[in-house]
Enzyme design. Structure first.
Site, PDB file in Angstrom:
ATOM      1  N   TYR A 174       0.848  -1.195   0.000  1.00  0.00           N
ATOM      2  CA  TYR A 174       0.000   0.000   0.000  1.00  0.00           C
ATOM      3  C   TYR A 174       0.883   1.245   0.000  1.00  0.00           C
ATOM      4  CZ  TYR A 174      -3.539  -3.390   1.561  1.00  0.00           C
ATOM      5  OH  TYR A 174      -4.359  -4.471   1.693  1.00  0.00           O
TER       6      TYR A 174
ATOM      7  N   HIS B  29       1.327 -11.669   1.371  1.00  0.00           N
ATOM      8  CA  HIS B  29       0.207 -10.971   0.708  1.00  0.00           C
ATOM      9  C   HIS B  29      -0.398 -11.794  -0.429  1.00  0.00           C
ATOM     10  CE1 HIS B  29      -1.289  -6.586  -0.022  1.00  0.00           C
ATOM     11  NE2 HIS B  29      -2.251  -7.448  -0.253  1.00  0.00           N
TER      12      HIS B  29
ATOM     13  N   GLY C 295     -17.495  -5.110   0.151  1.00  0.00           N
ATOM     14  CA  GLY C 295     -17.444  -5.168  -1.318  1.00  0.00           C
ATOM     15  C   GLY C 295     -16.816  -3.928  -1.925  1.00  0.00           C
ATOM     16  N   ARG C 296     -15.750  -3.405  -1.259  1.00  0.00           N
ATOM     17  CA  ARG C 296     -15.041  -2.191  -1.697  1.00  0.00           C
ATOM     18  C   ARG C 296     -15.962  -0.964  -1.660  1.00  0.00           C
ATOM     19  NH1 ARG C 296     -12.970  -6.489  -4.414  1.00  0.00           N
ATOM     20  NH2 ARG C 296     -10.749  -6.761  -4.042  1.00  0.00           N
ATOM     21  N   GLY C 297     -16.896  -0.978  -0.733  1.00  0.00           N
ATOM     22  CA  GLY C 297     -17.764   0.181  -0.533  1.00  0.00           C
ATOM     23  C   GLY C 297     -19.124   0.032  -1.177  1.00  0.00           C
TER      24      GLY C 297
ATOM     25  N   SER D 141     -12.182  -6.604   2.092  1.00  0.00           N
ATOM     26  CA  SER D 141     -13.308  -6.048   1.325  1.00  0.00           C
ATOM     27  C   SER D 141     -14.646  -6.575   1.846  1.00  0.00           C
ATOM     28  CB  SER D 141     -13.145  -6.334  -0.173  1.00  0.00           C
ATOM     29  OG  SER D 141     -11.966  -5.730  -0.667  1.00  0.00           O
ATOM     30  N   PRO D 142     -14.877  -6.499   3.150  1.00  0.00           N
ATOM     31  CA  PRO D 142     -16.136  -7.013   3.705  1.00  0.00           C
ATOM     32  C   PRO D 142     -17.351  -6.203   3.260  1.00  0.00           C
ATOM     33  CG  PRO D 142     -14.954  -5.782   5.386  1.00  0.00           C
ATOM     34  CD  PRO D 142     -14.027  -5.887   4.195  1.00  0.00           C
TER      35      PRO D 142
HETATM   36  P1  ATR Z   1     -11.406  -2.760   1.266  1.00  0.00           P
HETATM   37  O1  ATR Z   1     -11.178  -3.897   2.218  1.00  0.00           O
HETATM   38  O2  ATR Z   1     -10.956  -3.080  -0.102  1.00  0.00           O
HETATM   39  O3  ATR Z   1     -10.921  -1.453   1.813  1.00  0.00           O
HETATM   40  P2  ATR Z   1     -14.218  -2.497   2.037  1.00  0.00           P
HETATM   41  O4  ATR Z   1     -13.775  -2.495   3.449  1.00  0.00           O
HETATM   42  O5  ATR Z   1     -15.155  -3.542   1.580  1.00  0.00           O
HETATM   43  O6  ATR Z   1     -12.963  -2.602   1.077  1.00  0.00           O
HETATM   44  O7  ATR Z   1     -14.817  -1.102   1.626  1.00  0.00           O
HETATM   45  C1  ATR Z   1     -14.108   0.097   1.777  1.00  0.00           C
HETATM   46  C2  ATR Z   1     -14.980   1.214   1.299  1.00  0.00           C
HETATM   47  O8  ATR Z   1     -16.180   1.204   2.060  1.00  0.00           O
HETATM   48  C3  ATR Z   1     -14.377   2.577   1.434  1.00  0.00           C
HETATM   49  O9  ATR Z   1     -14.480   3.215   0.190  1.00  0.00           O
HETATM   50  C4  ATR Z   1     -15.232   3.281   2.474  1.00  0.00           C
HETATM   51  O10 ATR Z   1     -15.488   4.631   2.133  1.00  0.00           O
HETATM   52  P3  ATR Z   1     -15.179   5.835   3.181  1.00  0.00           P
HETATM   53  O11 ATR Z   1     -13.710   5.996   3.207  1.00  0.00           O
HETATM   54  O12 ATR Z   1     -15.900   6.980   2.555  1.00  0.00           O
HETATM   55  O13 ATR Z   1     -15.766   5.430   4.491  1.00  0.00           O
HETATM   56  C5  ATR Z   1     -16.518   2.516   2.449  1.00  0.00           C
HETATM   57  N1  ATR Z   1     -17.141   2.413   3.786  1.00  0.00           N
HETATM   58  C6  ATR Z   1     -16.587   1.905   4.901  1.00  0.00           C
HETATM   59  N2  ATR Z   1     -17.464   1.922   5.920  1.00  0.00           N
HETATM   60  C7  ATR Z   1     -18.597   2.465   5.437  1.00  0.00           C
HETATM   61  C8  ATR Z   1     -19.862   2.758   5.995  1.00  0.00           C
HETATM   62  N3  ATR Z   1     -20.142   2.468   7.275  1.00  0.00           N
HETATM   63  N4  ATR Z   1     -20.794   3.326   5.203  1.00  0.00           N
HETATM   64  C9  ATR Z   1     -20.524   3.609   3.906  1.00  0.00           C
HETATM   65  N5  ATR Z   1     -19.354   3.356   3.304  1.00  0.00           N
HETATM   66  C10 ATR Z   1     -18.384   2.776   4.060  1.00  0.00           C
END
Ligand code: ATR
Length: 343
Positions: free
Chosen positions: A58, A130, A212-214, A209-210
């Protein structure tokens, strides 16, 4: 917040909800200012979330200064102000690109000591491979990771995107505390193979990505123009089709008086309970309010019928979970060489 021991009685105790810090510096939009990042991490600890996830990979160029922004470095600065004993740090090695790089020997040791420096600590609680290097037998990689444990640089080891066979071979060399794997309402392939193997071996799962990446939230109304524009599920017609499915989760969340993201997280914990495995998701966020909402989800109960209903929503999900190059390093595609074999 409740605490969970990943990897059995001698495992690593962490908060039931962790946090991914990747998006603070890169990939999902612009980096946030350092002081906001440090405050976000401090507030997470104040909310009971003490388990932070980062990686060597990262790293990205600061769009303003052009300097390299190391995600581990900002986490290290936050931890230095909060107190090292208040948090558990998980990080991963595998080169600047998680898809490449020799995953063993001197490279790994150098990577580990560089990570320790960036993190401003003398031990990493959880050190992951990783991505599995197809050309290096996993036994050799884990053998070197075990040397880092013996040297005190690392407390526990984990794998990410490792097949059940690779997990078993690795665990025979040194106990694997947890496997980090994509797992969410719309990515469930691991339930077939990785979950049973980890359950049998007493290994926990850290879903990445719990959300789904947002996408599994109330906030993603349309595709984004960051790295997610390369993920087939999150663009074009697939986005629209999946959005129509997501509406069912949104409606259930509304009826329950919670946010969609909270229901998505609550489903993961409930599914882990049903399958008999410890699950510690690491939702990524750049916002204090979202972090707090995610932490509160750890106390949200969902019934068996809600669990069943939610589990069925994305049966017809449209699009692969990753783009072609990404998928090439995932566990069903990426094969690890067996020592002494010609393949
Ligand atoms: P990853 O593991 O790839 O980071 P993720 O955890 O599934 O993916 O999702 C991350 C995304 O969810 C981020 O873009 C985050 O956006 P913000 O930085 O604006 O919060 C979004 N996210 C996390 N928690 C959230 C929540 N409670 N409501 C809406 N979006 C959320």
């Amino acid at each position: 917040m409740k605490r969970v021991k990943l990897g059995g009685p001698d495992g690593l105790e962490v908060s039931k909800c962790g946090m991914g810090v990747m998006s603070i510096t890169a990939f999902y939009g612009d980096p946030i200012p350092d002081k906001d990042a440090i405050e976000l991490i401090a507030q997470a600890v104040a909310s009971g979330c003490t388990f932070f996830d980062t990686a060597e990979a990262y790293v990205a160029e600061d769009p303003v200064s052009g300097k390299l922004l190391w995600n581990e470095e900002i986490l290290g600065r936050a931890v230095a102000t909060i107190g090292r004993d208040k948090v558990e740090i998980g990080t991963k090695f595998g080169g600047k690109s998680a898809m490449s790089g020799p995953a063993m020997g001197d490279h790994m040791k150098q990577a580990c000591y560089a990570a320790l420096k960036r993190l401003q600590t003398d031990t990493i609680d959880l050190y992951y491979l990783h991505r599995v290097d197809p050309n290096v037998p996993i036994e050799e990689t884990v053998g070197t990771m075990a040397e880092l444990v013996q040297a005190g640089a690392v407390r526990h080891i984990g794998l990410s995107e490792a097949s059940p066979e690779v997990i078993r071979r690795a665990h025979a060399v040194h106990p694997i505390t947890c496997v980090q794997q994509e797992w969410s309402l719309y990515t469930r392939d691991l339930e077939e193979d990785i979950v049973p193997a980890c359950k049998e071996l007493g290994i926990g799962i850290v879903p990445y990505s719990p959300l789904g990446r947002g996408f599994l939230s109330d906030d993603m109304a349309s595709p984004t123009d960051d790295v997610r524009q390369f993920f087939p599920r999150l663009i074009g017609d697939a986005f629209d089709a999946n959005k129509a499915l997501r509406a069912q989760v949104e409606a259930m969340a509304k009826a329950k008086g919670c946010h969609t993201a909270q229901l998505a997280l609550a489903w993961l914990w409930a599914q882990g309970d049903k399958l008999g495995i410890d699950v510690v998701p690491i939702p990524g966020t750049t916002k204090i309010r979202n972090m707090q909402s995610n932490c509160l989800a750890a106390d949200l109960h969902i019934s068996d019928s809600e669990l069943a209903e939610l589990s069925a929503v994305f049966d017809g999900v449209v699009g692969e979970r990753g783009f072609e190059q990404y998928m090439s390093s995932t566990y069903r595609v990426n094969k690890n060489v067996v020592k002494g074999s010609d393949s």
